[in-house]
Scaffold this active site. Structure first.
Site, PDB file in Angstrom:
ATOM      1  N   LYS A   1      40.787  41.408  35.703  1.00 15.51           N
ATOM      2  CA  LYS A   1      39.734  40.807  34.799  1.00 15.51           C
ATOM      3  C   LYS A   1      38.843  40.618  34.961  1.00 15.51           C
ATOM      4  O   LYS A   1      37.905  40.854  34.334  1.00 15.51           O
ATOM      5  CB  LYS A   1      40.715  39.401  34.653  1.00 15.51           C
TER       6      LYS A   1
ATOM      7  N   ARG B   1      45.576  29.437  29.061  1.00 13.96           N
ATOM      8  CA  ARG B   1      47.252  30.911  29.836  1.00 13.96           C
ATOM      9  C   ARG B   1      48.547  29.591  29.919  1.00 13.96           C
ATOM     10  O   ARG B   1      49.546  29.870  30.167  1.00 13.96           O
ATOM     11  CB  ARG B   1      47.015  30.739  31.745  1.00 13.96           C
TER      12      ARG B   1
ATOM     13  N   ARG C   1      41.597  43.209  47.922  1.00 12.84           N
ATOM     14  CA  ARG C   1      40.685  42.446  47.042  1.00 12.84           C
ATOM     15  C   ARG C   1      39.981  42.032  48.776  1.00 12.84           C
ATOM     16  O   ARG C   1      40.374  40.732  49.038  1.00 12.84           O
ATOM     17  CB  ARG C   1      41.245  41.058  46.174  1.00 12.84           C
TER      18      ARG C   1
ATOM     19  N   ARG D   1      40.594  35.394  49.373  1.00 13.47           N
ATOM     20  CA  ARG D   1      40.880  34.355  48.742  1.00 13.47           C
ATOM     21  C   ARG D   1      42.067  34.062  49.592  1.00 13.47           C
ATOM     22  O   ARG D   1      43.151  34.604  50.054  1.00 13.47           O
ATOM     23  CB  ARG D   1      41.471  33.989  47.475  1.00 13.47           C
TER      24      ARG D   1
ATOM     25  N   ARG E   1      51.848  33.393  41.530  1.00 15.28           N
ATOM     26  CA  ARG E   1      51.137  33.488  40.408  1.00 15.28           C
ATOM     27  C   ARG E   1      51.627  34.005  39.661  1.00 15.28           C
ATOM     28  O   ARG E   1      51.858  34.107  38.535  1.00 15.28           O
ATOM     29  CB  ARG E   1      50.266  33.943  41.777  1.00 15.28           C
TER      30      ARG E   1
HETATM   31  P1  AP5 Z   1      39.869  40.549  40.099  1.00 14.05           P
HETATM   32  O1  AP5 Z   1      39.445  41.632  39.180  1.00 14.05           O
HETATM   33  O2  AP5 Z   1      39.494  40.520  41.316  1.00 14.05           O
HETATM   34  O3  AP5 Z   1      41.887  40.846  39.098  1.00 14.05           O
HETATM   35  P2  AP5 Z   1      41.551  39.743  38.222  1.00 14.05           P
HETATM   36  O4  AP5 Z   1      42.772  39.788  36.933  1.00 14.05           O
HETATM   37  O5  AP5 Z   1      40.464  38.877  37.967  1.00 14.05           O
HETATM   38  O6  AP5 Z   1      42.445  38.965  39.201  1.00 14.05           O
HETATM   39  P3  AP5 Z   1      42.466  36.881  39.429  1.00 14.05           P
HETATM   40  O7  AP5 Z   1      43.562  37.587  41.379  1.00 14.05           O
HETATM   41  O8  AP5 Z   1      41.743  36.182  39.563  1.00 14.05           O
HETATM   42  O9  AP5 Z   1      43.724  36.510  38.279  1.00 14.05           O
HETATM   43  P4  AP5 Z   1      44.566  35.359  38.434  1.00 14.05           P
HETATM   44  O10 AP5 Z   1      45.117  35.247  37.280  1.00 14.05           O
HETATM   45  O11 AP5 Z   1      45.540  35.124  39.687  1.00 14.05           O
HETATM   46  O12 AP5 Z   1      43.107  34.052  39.767  1.00 14.05           O
HETATM   47  P5  AP5 Z   1      42.182  32.813  38.929  1.00 14.05           P
HETATM   48  O13 AP5 Z   1      40.826  33.366  39.987  1.00 14.05           O
HETATM   49  O14 AP5 Z   1      41.430  33.534  37.051  1.00 14.05           O
HETATM   50  O15 AP5 Z   1      40.994  42.042  40.750  1.00 14.05           O
HETATM   51  C1  AP5 Z   1      42.069  42.895  42.051  1.00 14.05           C
HETATM   52  C2  AP5 Z   1      41.668  43.208  42.132  1.00 14.05           C
HETATM   53  O16 AP5 Z   1      41.675  44.555  42.250  1.00 14.05           O
HETATM   54  C3  AP5 Z   1      40.331  43.626  42.693  1.00 14.05           C
HETATM   55  O17 AP5 Z   1      40.253  44.007  44.513  1.00 14.05           O
HETATM   56  C4  AP5 Z   1      39.314  44.428  42.669  1.00 14.05           C
HETATM   57  O18 AP5 Z   1      38.384  45.702  43.298  1.00 14.05           O
HETATM   58  C5  AP5 Z   1      41.202  45.710  41.791  1.00 14.05           C
HETATM   59  N1  AP5 Z   1      40.542  46.241  40.904  1.00 14.05           N
HETATM   60  C6  AP5 Z   1      40.157  45.599  39.258  1.00 14.05           C
HETATM   61  N2  AP5 Z   1      40.401  46.784  38.675  1.00 14.05           N
HETATM   62  C7  AP5 Z   1      40.299  48.266  39.809  1.00 14.05           C
HETATM   63  C8  AP5 Z   1      41.313  48.999  39.126  1.00 14.05           C
HETATM   64  N3  AP5 Z   1      41.105  49.153  37.821  1.00 14.05           N
HETATM   65  N4  AP5 Z   1      42.012  50.353  39.378  1.00 14.05           N
HETATM   66  C9  AP5 Z   1      41.381  50.062  41.206  1.00 14.05           C
HETATM   67  N5  AP5 Z   1      41.744  48.428  41.641  1.00 14.05           N
HETATM   68  C10 AP5 Z   1      41.237  47.306  40.786  1.00 14.05           C
HETATM   69  O19 AP5 Z   1      43.076  31.867  39.209  1.00 14.05           O
HETATM   70  C11 AP5 Z   1      43.261  31.106  40.480  1.00 14.05           C
HETATM   71  C12 AP5 Z   1      44.049  30.083  39.803  1.00 14.05           C
HETATM   72  O20 AP5 Z   1      43.720  29.028  39.403  1.00 14.05           O
HETATM   73  C13 AP5 Z   1      45.553  30.078  39.254  1.00 14.05           C
HETATM   74  O21 AP5 Z   1      46.104  30.811  40.169  1.00 14.05           O
HETATM   75  C14 AP5 Z   1      45.588  28.167  39.193  1.00 14.05           C
HETATM   76  O22 AP5 Z   1      46.432  28.224  39.955  1.00 14.05           O
HETATM   77  C15 AP5 Z   1      43.683  28.148  38.856  1.00 14.05           C
HETATM   78  N6  AP5 Z   1      43.659  28.257  37.468  1.00 14.05           N
HETATM   79  C16 AP5 Z   1      43.196  29.449  37.076  1.00 14.05           C
HETATM   80  N7  AP5 Z   1      42.673  29.780  35.365  1.00 14.05           N
HETATM   81  C17 AP5 Z   1      43.466  28.061  35.087  1.00 14.05           C
HETATM   82  C18 AP5 Z   1      43.800  27.726  33.814  1.00 14.05           C
HETATM   83  N8  AP5 Z   1      43.581  28.174  32.960  1.00 14.05           N
HETATM   84  N9  AP5 Z   1      44.869  26.683  34.247  1.00 14.05           N
HETATM   85  C19 AP5 Z   1      45.699  26.620  34.908  1.00 14.05           C
HETATM   86  N10 AP5 Z   1      45.198  26.430  36.578  1.00 14.05           N
HETATM   87  C20 AP5 Z   1      44.306  27.776  36.525  1.00 14.05           C
HETATM   88 ZN    ZN Z   2      39.559  36.611  38.795  1.00 11.85          ZN
END
Ligand code: AP5
Ligand code: ZN
Length: 204
Positions: free
Chosen positions: A13, A86, A121, A150, A161
């Site tokens: 994402k 979400r 990552r 992270r 997660r």
């Molecule tokens: P990356 O682009 O960072 O992936 P991402 O989908 O953004 O993953 P996240 O871990 O950020 O998602 P998440 O939903 O778990 O966490 P968030 O921060 O939103 O890519 C990942 C890795 O893969 C990188 O190393 C990248 O280089 C690599 N990569 C990317 N694309 C690739 C490709 N095509 N091929 C190969 N490699 C690739 O949320 C964190 C926490 O916050 C949650 O757990 C929750 O506790 C809280 N939170 C967030 N939003 C909410 C909400 N709406 N409500 C309640 N709690 C929330």
């Molecule tokens: Zn993210």
């Protein structure tokens, strides 16, 4: 233009959002990034959020909903919502304010690939850019030396997660079914982005 991007942890994402905002003039709103900034700043919301984030659970709506609504109100050029809504209650909060996307992108990646992405990552604290030790290595030794990991990026925590993700995603998809497009996220990031560009072009 109003876009939501959804998908499991590490489905790409944030990576796709970096590419989308470079090309389209949108405000990128990532609830994960906003919450990590609150944690880093040591605010009351940050302290509360941290406990949930470390457990891989959703942060309570009292913290998240107002934070997003404030950002949406200032996004006059259109927005790109990353990781929000979400849960059904978050989607309903937006519906109640008549806030809807033109496009809801769902990135699909098999679980076993996601684990490898999580553990490799790294983030650049200076630019906020997302790297991967194998798939997107840092461009210079200087950047490599300052990369951070992270706290929730362990194999154990990604399982929690993923459970949180799978128990909520279907109810969100039901709300946005008419504007949902599924994109195969298990390909090089430029190929994934090309598909997203085509979807945006089809809208215009
Ligand atoms: P990356 O682009 O960072 O992936 P991402 O989908 O953004 O993953 P996240 O871990 O950020 O998602 P998440 O939903 O778990 O966490 P968030 O921060 O939103 O890519 C990942 C890795 O893969 C990188 O190393 C990248 O280089 C690599 N990569 C990317 N694309 C690739 C490709 N095509 N091929 C190969 N490699 C690739 O949320 C964190 C926490 O916050 C949650 O757990 C929750 O506790 C809280 N939170 C967030 N939003 C909410 C909400 N709406 N409500 C309640 N709690 C929330
Ligand atoms: Zn993210």
């Amino acid at each position: 233009l109003r876009i939501m991007i959804s998908g499991a942890p590490a489905s790409g994402k944030g990576t796709q959002c970096e590419l989308i905002v470079q090309q389209y003039n949108l405000t990128h709103i990532s609830t994960g990034d906003l919450l990590r900034a609150e944690v880093a700043a040591g605010t009351e919301n940050g302290k509360l959020a941290q406990e949930y984030m470390q457990r891989g659970e959703l942060v309570p709506n009292d913290v998240v909903v107002a934070m997003v609504e404030k950002k949406l109100a200032s996004a006059t050029n259109g927005w790109l919502l990353d990781g929000y809504p979400r849960s059904l209650s978050q989607a309903e909060a937006l519906e109640n304010m008549n806030i809807r996307p033109h496009l809801f992108i769902l990135l699909e990646v098999p679980d076993e690939i996601l684990v490898g992405r999580v553990v490799g990552r790294r983030l650049d604290p200076v630019t906020g850019k997302i790297y991967h030790l194998m798939y997107s290595p840092p461009e210079t030794p200087e950047i490599a030396a300052r990369l951070i990991q992270r706290g929730d990026d362990t194999e154990e925590k990604v399982k929690l997660r993923l459970e949180t993700y799978y128990s909520n995603v279907q109810s969100v998809l039901d709300v946005y079914k008419p504007v949902t497009k599924v994109v195969d996220g298990n390909r090089p990031k430029t190929e994934v982005f090309a598909d997203i560009q085509n979807l945006i072009t089809e809208l215009q």
